[in-house]
Design a protein around this motif. Sequence first.
Motif, PDB file in Angstrom:
ATOM      1  N   TYR A   1      -1.537  18.356  -1.775  1.00  0.00           N
ATOM      2  CA  TYR A   1      -1.539  19.214  -0.589  1.00  0.00           C
ATOM      3  C   TYR A   1      -2.265  18.514   0.555  1.00  0.00           C
ATOM      4  O   TYR A   1      -3.289  17.850   0.347  1.00  0.00           O
ATOM      5  CB  TYR A   1      -2.242  20.543  -0.874  1.00  0.00           C
ATOM      6  CG  TYR A   1      -1.467  21.465  -1.782  1.00  0.00           C
ATOM      7  CD1 TYR A   1      -0.580  22.398  -1.257  1.00  0.00           C
ATOM      8  CD2 TYR A   1      -1.624  21.395  -3.163  1.00  0.00           C
ATOM      9  CE1 TYR A   1       0.138  23.256  -2.091  1.00  0.00           C
ATOM     10  CE2 TYR A   1      -0.905  22.241  -3.994  1.00  0.00           C
ATOM     11  CZ  TYR A   1      -0.026  23.162  -3.460  1.00  0.00           C
ATOM     12  OH  TYR A   1       0.679  23.997  -4.282  1.00  0.00           O
ATOM     13  N   GLU A   2      -1.704  18.666   1.738  1.00  0.00           N
ATOM     14  CA  GLU A   2      -2.394  18.221   2.951  1.00  0.00           C
ATOM     15  C   GLU A   2      -3.193  19.414   3.466  1.00  0.00           C
ATOM     16  O   GLU A   2      -2.626  20.470   3.757  1.00  0.00           O
ATOM     17  CB  GLU A   2      -1.388  17.746   3.989  1.00  0.00           C
ATOM     18  CG  GLU A   2      -2.049  17.096   5.199  1.00  0.00           C
ATOM     19  CD  GLU A   2      -1.046  16.448   6.124  1.00  0.00           C
ATOM     20  OE1 GLU A   2      -1.479  15.784   7.076  1.00  0.00           O
ATOM     21  OE2 GLU A   2       0.177  16.617   5.895  1.00  0.00           O
ATOM     22  N   ILE A   3      -4.523  19.245   3.553  1.00  0.00           N
ATOM     23  CA  ILE A   3      -5.425  20.375   3.810  1.00  0.00           C
ATOM     24  C   ILE A   3      -5.931  20.327   5.247  1.00  0.00           C
ATOM     25  O   ILE A   3      -6.390  19.277   5.718  1.00  0.00           O
ATOM     26  CB  ILE A   3      -6.604  20.353   2.822  1.00  0.00           C
ATOM     27  CG1 ILE A   3      -6.067  20.420   1.388  1.00  0.00           C
ATOM     28  CG2 ILE A   3      -7.562  21.510   3.089  1.00  0.00           C
ATOM     29  CD1 ILE A   3      -7.136  20.297   0.327  1.00  0.00           C
ATOM     30  N   HIS A   4      -5.860  21.472   5.917  1.00  0.00           N
ATOM     31  CA  HIS A   4      -6.350  21.606   7.290  1.00  0.00           C
ATOM     32  C   HIS A   4      -7.358  22.758   7.354  1.00  0.00           C
ATOM     33  O   HIS A   4      -7.155  23.807   6.737  1.00  0.00           O
ATOM     34  CB  HIS A   4      -5.196  21.885   8.258  1.00  0.00           C
ATOM     35  CG  HIS A   4      -4.233  20.758   8.396  1.00  0.00           C
ATOM     36  ND1 HIS A   4      -4.381  19.750   9.315  1.00  0.00           N
ATOM     37  CD2 HIS A   4      -3.099  20.478   7.713  1.00  0.00           C
ATOM     38  CE1 HIS A   4      -3.376  18.890   9.195  1.00  0.00           C
ATOM     39  NE2 HIS A   4      -2.585  19.315   8.233  1.00  0.00           N
ATOM     40  N   HIS A   5      -8.428  22.524   8.097  1.00  0.00           N
ATOM     41  CA  HIS A   5      -9.422  23.572   8.369  1.00  0.00           C
ATOM     42  C   HIS A   5      -9.438  23.835   9.871  1.00  0.00           C
ATOM     43  O   HIS A   5      -9.690  22.918  10.666  1.00  0.00           O
ATOM     44  CB  HIS A   5     -10.812  23.137   7.897  1.00  0.00           C
ATOM     45  CG  HIS A   5     -10.937  23.096   6.410  1.00  0.00           C
ATOM     46  ND1 HIS A   5     -11.960  22.431   5.767  1.00  0.00           N
ATOM     47  CD2 HIS A   5     -10.176  23.650   5.433  1.00  0.00           C
ATOM     48  CE1 HIS A   5     -11.810  22.568   4.465  1.00  0.00           C
ATOM     49  NE2 HIS A   5     -10.741  23.302   4.243  1.00  0.00           N
ATOM     50  N   THR A   6      -9.154  25.080  10.254  1.00  0.00           N
ATOM     51  CA  THR A   6      -9.129  25.461  11.668  1.00  0.00           C
ATOM     52  C   THR A   6     -10.240  26.476  11.924  1.00  0.00           C
ATOM     53  O   THR A   6     -10.275  27.534  11.277  1.00  0.00           O
ATOM     54  CB  THR A   6      -7.778  26.076  12.045  1.00  0.00           C
ATOM     55  OG1 THR A   6      -6.741  25.137  11.721  1.00  0.00           O
ATOM     56  CG2 THR A   6      -7.731  26.400  13.527  1.00  0.00           C
ATOM     57  N   PRO A   7     -11.164  26.194  12.858  1.00  0.00           N
ATOM     58  CA  PRO A   7     -12.269  27.122  13.107  1.00  0.00           C
ATOM     59  C   PRO A   7     -11.891  28.220  14.108  1.00  0.00           C
ATOM     60  O   PRO A   7     -11.042  28.031  14.980  1.00  0.00           O
ATOM     61  CB  PRO A   7     -13.340  26.214  13.694  1.00  0.00           C
ATOM     62  CG  PRO A   7     -12.566  25.185  14.453  1.00  0.00           C
ATOM     63  CD  PRO A   7     -11.297  24.958  13.652  1.00  0.00           C
ATOM     64  N   VAL A   8     -12.548  29.369  13.960  1.00  0.00           N
ATOM     65  CA  VAL A   8     -12.485  30.453  14.950  1.00  0.00           C
ATOM     66  C   VAL A   8     -13.911  30.656  15.454  1.00  0.00           C
ATOM     67  O   VAL A   8     -14.816  30.981  14.681  1.00  0.00           O
ATOM     68  CB  VAL A   8     -11.939  31.755  14.333  1.00  0.00           C
ATOM     69  CG1 VAL A   8     -11.930  32.867  15.383  1.00  0.00           C
ATOM     70  CG2 VAL A   8     -10.537  31.525  13.763  1.00  0.00           C
ATOM     71  N   LEU A   9     -14.110  30.422  16.750  1.00  0.00           N
ATOM     72  CA  LEU A   9     -15.469  30.433  17.312  1.00  0.00           C
ATOM     73  C   LEU A   9     -15.826  31.818  17.852  1.00  0.00           C
ATOM     74  O   LEU A   9     -14.970  32.562  18.332  1.00  0.00           O
ATOM     75  CB  LEU A   9     -15.573  29.390  18.426  1.00  0.00           C
ATOM     76  CG  LEU A   9     -15.143  27.954  18.077  1.00  0.00           C
ATOM     77  CD1 LEU A   9     -15.323  27.050  19.281  1.00  0.00           C
ATOM     78  CD2 LEU A   9     -15.904  27.419  16.875  1.00  0.00           C
ATOM     79  N   ASN A  10     -17.135  32.132  17.808  1.00  0.00           N
ATOM     80  CA  ASN A  10     -17.620  33.398  18.384  1.00  0.00           C
ATOM     81  C   ASN A  10     -18.076  33.175  19.823  1.00  0.00           C
ATOM     82  O   ASN A  10     -17.894  32.075  20.383  1.00  0.00           O
ATOM     83  CB  ASN A  10     -18.728  33.995  17.525  1.00  0.00           C
ATOM     84  CG  ASN A  10     -19.914  33.041  17.391  1.00  0.00           C
ATOM     85  OD1 ASN A  10     -20.084  32.114  18.195  1.00  0.00           O
ATOM     86  ND2 ASN A  10     -20.753  33.276  16.394  1.00  0.00           N
ATOM     87  N   ASN A  11     -18.697  34.166  20.418  1.00  0.00           N
ATOM     88  CA  ASN A  11     -19.126  34.064  21.819  1.00  0.00           C
ATOM     89  C   ASN A  11     -20.200  33.005  22.027  1.00  0.00           C
ATOM     90  O   ASN A  11     -20.375  32.500  23.138  1.00  0.00           O
ATOM     91  CB  ASN A  11     -19.642  35.415  22.314  1.00  0.00           C
ATOM     92  CG  ASN A  11     -18.534  36.457  22.363  1.00  0.00           C
ATOM     93  OD1 ASN A  11     -17.361  36.090  22.524  1.00  0.00           O
ATOM     94  ND2 ASN A  11     -18.890  37.734  22.226  1.00  0.00           N
ATOM     95  N   GLN A  12     -20.948  32.679  20.989  1.00  0.00           N
ATOM     96  CA  GLN A  12     -21.983  31.641  21.083  1.00  0.00           C
ATOM     97  C   GLN A  12     -21.423  30.241  20.794  1.00  0.00           C
ATOM     98  O   GLN A  12     -22.184  29.287  20.633  1.00  0.00           O
ATOM     99  CB  GLN A  12     -23.126  31.942  20.112  1.00  0.00           C
ATOM    100  CG  GLN A  12     -24.001  33.128  20.511  1.00  0.00           C
ATOM    101  CD  GLN A  12     -23.321  34.451  20.230  1.00  0.00           C
ATOM    102  OE1 GLN A  12     -22.651  34.597  19.214  1.00  0.00           O
ATOM    103  NE2 GLN A  12     -23.486  35.411  21.151  1.00  0.00           N
ATOM    104  N   ASN A  13     -20.085  30.152  20.703  1.00  0.00           N
ATOM    105  CA  ASN A  13     -19.410  28.870  20.456  1.00  0.00           C
ATOM    106  C   ASN A  13     -19.765  28.299  19.081  1.00  0.00           C
ATOM    107  O   ASN A  13     -19.778  27.087  18.886  1.00  0.00           O
ATOM    108  CB  ASN A  13     -19.740  27.853  21.558  1.00  0.00           C
ATOM    109  CG  ASN A  13     -18.660  26.779  21.661  1.00  0.00           C
ATOM    110  OD1 ASN A  13     -17.475  27.035  21.410  1.00  0.00           O
ATOM    111  ND2 ASN A  13     -19.065  25.567  22.020  1.00  0.00           N
TER     112      ASN A  13
END
Length: 325
Positions: free
Chosen positions: A92-104
């Motif tokens: 598997y090719e694995i990707h991690h995508t972040p979701v940031l909050n208001n404090q970045n």
Amino acid sequence: MKCPSIILKVTDNSFDVVNVNDAYLKLCALDLGNMIGENFFALFPINPYISDDIWLNCFDSVIEQRSGVSLGIRKLVYPLNAETTFLDVRYYEIHHTPVLNNQNKVEYIVRTLTNVTQHVIQEELYNESQKSVQYGNWWINTQQQTMELSSGFKSILEVPSYFEPSLQSTKQFYTSEHEEISFYRSVNKAIYEKKMFKKLLRIVTAKGNKRWLLLTGRPDIVEDICIGVRGVAKDVSEKLAYMDKIENQHNSLKYIAFAQSHLVRAPLARILALVHHLKQRFDDGNIEPQLFDALNHSAQELDSIIHDIINRTVGEKQLIVDDKE
């Protein structure tokens, strides 16, 4: 999303499962209720194909960079939480995508797995086939004067995978300056005529082994400008050695045919003539005619055998000629 995906909430001490799609549930062989709210590493404490240090810190890079990160292609068992066999291993090719909050800061991580098993297997089979039949690909960038070689070609040259080819570093493989000049003359002619070329090249590998390569190449033309030349190299050393062996056998058979048709038949012809002469001279019966008849029969039999051998030799010689063609 069609590919297996999971959403993790980042806390100080863990990565808790927030949501999981059906493809990931199937991959894990778990129910959604068994995963929601659980720590990711509590569900999957180890990966047998990845060291514990790398596995337990696989989210560090996305948190530090706060941007999408690809972990490359990883080998995983299927399903993830069970014992496996060789047939259950997938890539598997694995990707991690972040979701940031208001404090970045990273609040969530979306982990996606793209199944590339077939691609990896095909690439491995291709590389293995190149090694077994001794094929390799090559590419010369005429604009930048650089060179690239496939793993199969590096195997032919007996150099390590990290070998960096260039117009200068590959000079060591030519047996003479004439061979190098002859090769680039063929390349330049192909570029000028915009045609494919074939070239039989004698080389010496990095380990000192002499080989013959059949190089086939063609120019890459973009908007009437040649940007490079690419092609295939085939190790034909064994084939040429086989042809040399056949040529030697062919020469031996030619000598055998000559010896049988001239050297052996000459004394036999004299014997037959002598028998005929003696039989005419001593027809008065002083010498038993049975003796001459027996001698004549043996000579005729020997003559028949030699004729048969000659015919068989010609047949074998024709078979060898056909095999060479």
